[in-house]
Design a protein around this motif. Structure first.
Motif, PDB file in Angstrom:
ATOM      1  N   LEU A  76     -18.954  18.583  75.624  1.00 39.97           N
ATOM      2  CA  LEU A  76     -18.523  17.598  74.638  1.00 39.97           C
ATOM      3  C   LEU A  76     -17.892  18.358  73.473  1.00 39.97           C
ATOM      4  O   LEU A  76     -18.486  19.307  72.956  1.00 39.97           O
ATOM      5  CB  LEU A  76     -19.725  16.803  74.144  1.00 39.97           C
ATOM      6  CG  LEU A  76     -19.426  15.776  73.044  1.00 39.97           C
ATOM      7  CD1 LEU A  76     -18.810  14.527  73.647  1.00 39.97           C
ATOM      8  CD2 LEU A  76     -20.691  15.421  72.272  1.00 39.97           C
ATOM      9  N   ILE A  77     -16.695  17.964  73.062  1.00 40.46           N
ATOM     10  CA  ILE A  77     -16.037  18.602  71.914  1.00 40.46           C
ATOM     11  C   ILE A  77     -16.257  17.712  70.697  1.00 40.46           C
ATOM     12  O   ILE A  77     -15.804  16.568  70.645  1.00 40.46           O
ATOM     13  CB  ILE A  77     -14.529  18.814  72.164  1.00 40.46           C
ATOM     14  CG1 ILE A  77     -14.317  19.585  73.472  1.00 40.46           C
ATOM     15  CG2 ILE A  77     -13.908  19.568  70.985  1.00 40.46           C
ATOM     16  CD1 ILE A  77     -15.025  20.931  73.550  1.00 40.46           C
ATOM     17  N   MET A  78     -16.964  18.256  69.726  1.00 38.91           N
ATOM     18  CA  MET A  78     -17.408  17.508  68.555  1.00 38.91           C
ATOM     19  C   MET A  78     -16.885  18.197  67.296  1.00 38.91           C
ATOM     20  O   MET A  78     -16.616  19.402  67.303  1.00 38.91           O
ATOM     21  CB  MET A  78     -18.935  17.480  68.556  1.00 38.91           C
ATOM     22  CG  MET A  78     -19.586  16.602  67.536  1.00 38.91           C
ATOM     23  SD  MET A  78     -21.371  16.463  67.859  1.00 38.91           S
ATOM     24  CE  MET A  78     -21.976  17.970  67.111  1.00 38.91           C
ATOM     25  N   ALA A  79     -16.736  17.435  66.214  1.00 37.68           N
ATOM     26  CA  ALA A  79     -16.289  18.038  64.952  1.00 37.68           C
ATOM     27  C   ALA A  79     -16.899  17.293  63.771  1.00 37.68           C
ATOM     28  O   ALA A  79     -17.147  16.085  63.833  1.00 37.68           O
ATOM     29  CB  ALA A  79     -14.767  18.023  64.840  1.00 37.68           C
ATOM     30  N   GLY A  80     -17.146  18.036  62.703  1.00 41.09           N
ATOM     31  CA  GLY A  80     -17.640  17.469  61.459  1.00 41.09           C
ATOM     32  C   GLY A  80     -17.185  18.340  60.303  1.00 41.09           C
ATOM     33  O   GLY A  80     -16.563  19.387  60.501  1.00 41.09           O
ATOM     34  N   GLY A  81     -17.481  17.910  59.096  1.00 40.02           N
ATOM     35  CA  GLY A  81     -17.053  18.659  57.912  1.00 40.02           C
ATOM     36  C   GLY A  81     -16.260  17.764  56.985  1.00 40.02           C
ATOM     37  O   GLY A  81     -15.819  16.673  57.352  1.00 40.02           O
ATOM     38  N   ILE A  82     -16.022  18.235  55.766  1.00 42.72           N
ATOM     39  CA  ILE A  82     -15.379  17.420  54.748  1.00 42.72           C
ATOM     40  C   ILE A  82     -13.967  17.000  55.146  1.00 42.72           C
ATOM     41  O   ILE A  82     -13.556  15.857  54.899  1.00 42.72           O
ATOM     42  CB  ILE A  82     -15.376  18.152  53.375  1.00 42.72           C
ATOM     43  CG1 ILE A  82     -14.693  17.308  52.288  1.00 42.72           C
ATOM     44  CG2 ILE A  82     -14.726  19.507  53.473  1.00 42.72           C
ATOM     45  CD1 ILE A  82     -15.389  16.022  51.962  1.00 42.72           C
TER      46      ILE A  82
END
Length: 560
Positions: A128-134
């Motif tokens: 699973l390719i996930m991303a987070g951050g401002i």
């Protein structure tokens, strides 16, 4: 080569977690830039520590190969640092994304890991390719073709719930699409782009964005933590191989109540929250024991009601501290003396604009009297260097405002030199000038970027005039990259076509912008109608859009 590099870096670290692989949920946390930059990011370190503290979860790290290591490093298949396993063997590859200009490196890392770059090309065997951050909490759409799932908001509130739910559906043997549907439906703050369709009007603006199923939320609510004193947010791993190798980073506040109209962090990190002294004490002890200077971080560090007490506490334990920057109206002799006692030689202040009129347009909340009082306090306490942050290309900016930067800088320099006569002389002013970049979820989200050719001329004028001042150094970014950052900040999901072409052209932005049949100026140089649907309007940031509109309209009225 990669193995030797990792072994050397790991040998210099303290605090690294190495878990034994068994039946846990495995996550490789990726930073799309080189190690020394990624390990300087407190958010990245926080997520690494948080994931490894969760029962049944294992987290390792991966960074962009360092270009100084030569072309060979770009050809090697990427493996994780801790166990040196191929990234394809992890359940999740999670990208931490604080900066938009790192987006192209996401595609490079996916390709180098042997994982299909486009989300629609992946199958059940792929992580699973996930991303987070401002950056993606503000606007994830430019990356929506490449990321399976975004987490919008603060990790401490959202990540444990997501991990528990995803691990559950993974163990049930559900197909990739069913897994994504389940977490989108059940976990607030999750955004799966493939489950939302976007239609466009003939003029290129968005007509509608809607979920694929009525069971899915129409708006994605950003998650945030109510009590940040219930946990610590501090540096997990210490290593000399970072941008701030001498510091031990710890967060003392989140959010800001000042309402500066240009500041995305001031809006999406709301509400304002401070960590109490008792919550920070153990963090200070750990950092001092490691022989580090305590780096006090936060969106509104200067507004912390116990800031002076926090600084005295660090000094009283035989440590020292550092602050990123200070609100100009919060500087007094007491704070300046504490900075001097801590060995601070350079203090950063942010007037942002050269005239009071333009500072009022920004809703900055400081006066010229505040600026000169701060300078006087710092210089009298023998702070020998002051960094001043200014922006150019601001809404309603005139030639008089550019001249105001020059005049104000000269006056500050003269004032500092006069005060320090007969004592240890004042060394210099570092003038850091950045182009204003409109950001989503701020009152200026409807405003265009100023033409970078005009900005370049303004920079040249400031540099040419102040070059003659013996104790002023001018620093600024290349305007070209401001254009690209704005494109990635304000773009919709169609901008993914440009990102893919940039990757395929080896990072050649000029070639990619010409080749793709999409006008980037539509996103960068166009004034947006306050009635149009913006690419990020599906995110509930907890901000009343009508308030942003009022603030924007008020700013444009404050011209005279």
């Amino acid at each position: 080569m990669q193995q030797k590099r990792y072994e050397k870096l790991l040998a210099g670290e303290r605090g690294t977690r190495r878990k034994i692989w068994n039946d846990q949920l495995t996550v490789c946390l990726a930073y799309p830039n080189v190690y020394r930059i990624g390990m300087s990011n407190l958010g990245f370190q926080t997520v690494y520590g948080l994931l490894n503290r969760l029962p049944g979860c294992l987290c390792e790290r991966i960074f962009l190969p360092d270009p100084t290591e030569g072309d060979a490093s770009r050809q090697e298949a990427l493996v994780s640092m801790e166990s040196q396993r191929p990234l394809k063997e992890f359940d999740i590859l999670a990208f931490a994304l604080p900066f938009e200009n790192d987006y192209p490196y996401v595609l490079r890392m996916l390709e180098q890991a042997g994982i299909p770059m486009e989300a629609g090309s992946r199958d059940d065997s792929d992580p699973l390719i996930m991303a987070g951050g401002i950056a993606v909490t503000l606007n994830p759409e430019p990356l929506s073709s490449f990321v399976d799932l975004f987490l919008l908001g603060e990790a401490e509130e959202l990540l444990p719930e997501f991990v528990e739910r995803y691990d559950n559906v993974l163990r049930q043997g559900k197909k990739r699409g069913d897994r994504l549907f389940a977490v989108q439906r059940d976990v607030t703050g999750v955004y799966v782009p493939a489950l939302y369709s976007v239609s466009y009007q003939s003029d290129g603006t968005i007509q509608e964005m809607k979920p694929a199923d009525e069971a899915l939320p129409g708006k994605i609510r950003r998650r945030w933590v109510r009590d940040i004193s219930a946990f610590v947010t501090e540096q997990v791993i210490t290593t000399p191989e970072t941008e701030f190798g001498e510091l031990f980073l710890t967060e003392v506040s989140r959010g800001c109540q000042r309402g500066c109209r240009f500041c995305a962090a001031g809006f999406v990190y709301r509400p304002l929250r401070f960590r109490r002294m008792e919550a920070l004490e153990t963090s200070f002890i750990r950092g001092i024991a490691l022989g580090k200077k305590i780096g006090l971080l936060g969106t509104a560090v200067s507004d912390h009601p116990q800031l002076a007490d926090l600084c005295r506490h660090v000094l009283g334990r035989g440590g020292s501290f550092s602050l990123g920057s200070l609100r100009t109206d919060r500087v007094n002799r007491e704070m300046a003396a504490l900075l001097r006692e801590s060995g601070v030689e350079t203090v950063a202040l942010a007037p942002e604009a050269g005239t009071q009129r333009l500072r009022d347009v920004l809703h900055k909340g400081i006066s010229e009297a505040h600026i000169f009082h701060a300078v006087e306090c710092l210089v009298k306490e023998r702070i020998r260097q002051i960094r001043l942050y200014f922006m150019i290309g601001l809404p309603t900016e005139t030639e008089a405002d550019i001249e105001g930067i020059i005049v104000l800088t000269r006056r500050i320099r003269h004032h500092a030199l006069q005060i320090s006569k007969g004592k240890q002389p004042f060394k210099r002013i570092i003038l850091s000038i950045n182009q204003f970049i409109p950001k989503s979820s701020t009152p200026f989200q409807w405003h265009p970027l100023e033409d970078i050719r005009i900005v370049r001329k303004k920079l040249q004028r400031i540099e040419r005039v102040l070059h003659r001042e013996g104790s002023v150094k001018v620093l600024h970014d290349l305007p070209k990259w401001n254009y690209i950052q704005t494109l990635l900040s304000l773009g919709d999901r169609r901008v993914g076509q440009i990102l893919l072409e940039v990757h395929q052209s080896g990072g050649n932005w000029s070639q990619a912008l010409k080749k793709v049949n999409l006008n980037p100026d539509f996103y960068v140089y166009r004034s947006k109608d306050i009635r149009e649907i913006l690419p990020w309007d599906f995110i509930d940031q907890g901000i009343d859009k009508s308030m942003l509109i009022r603030e924007y309209q008020q700013a444009l009225l404050e011209i005279s």
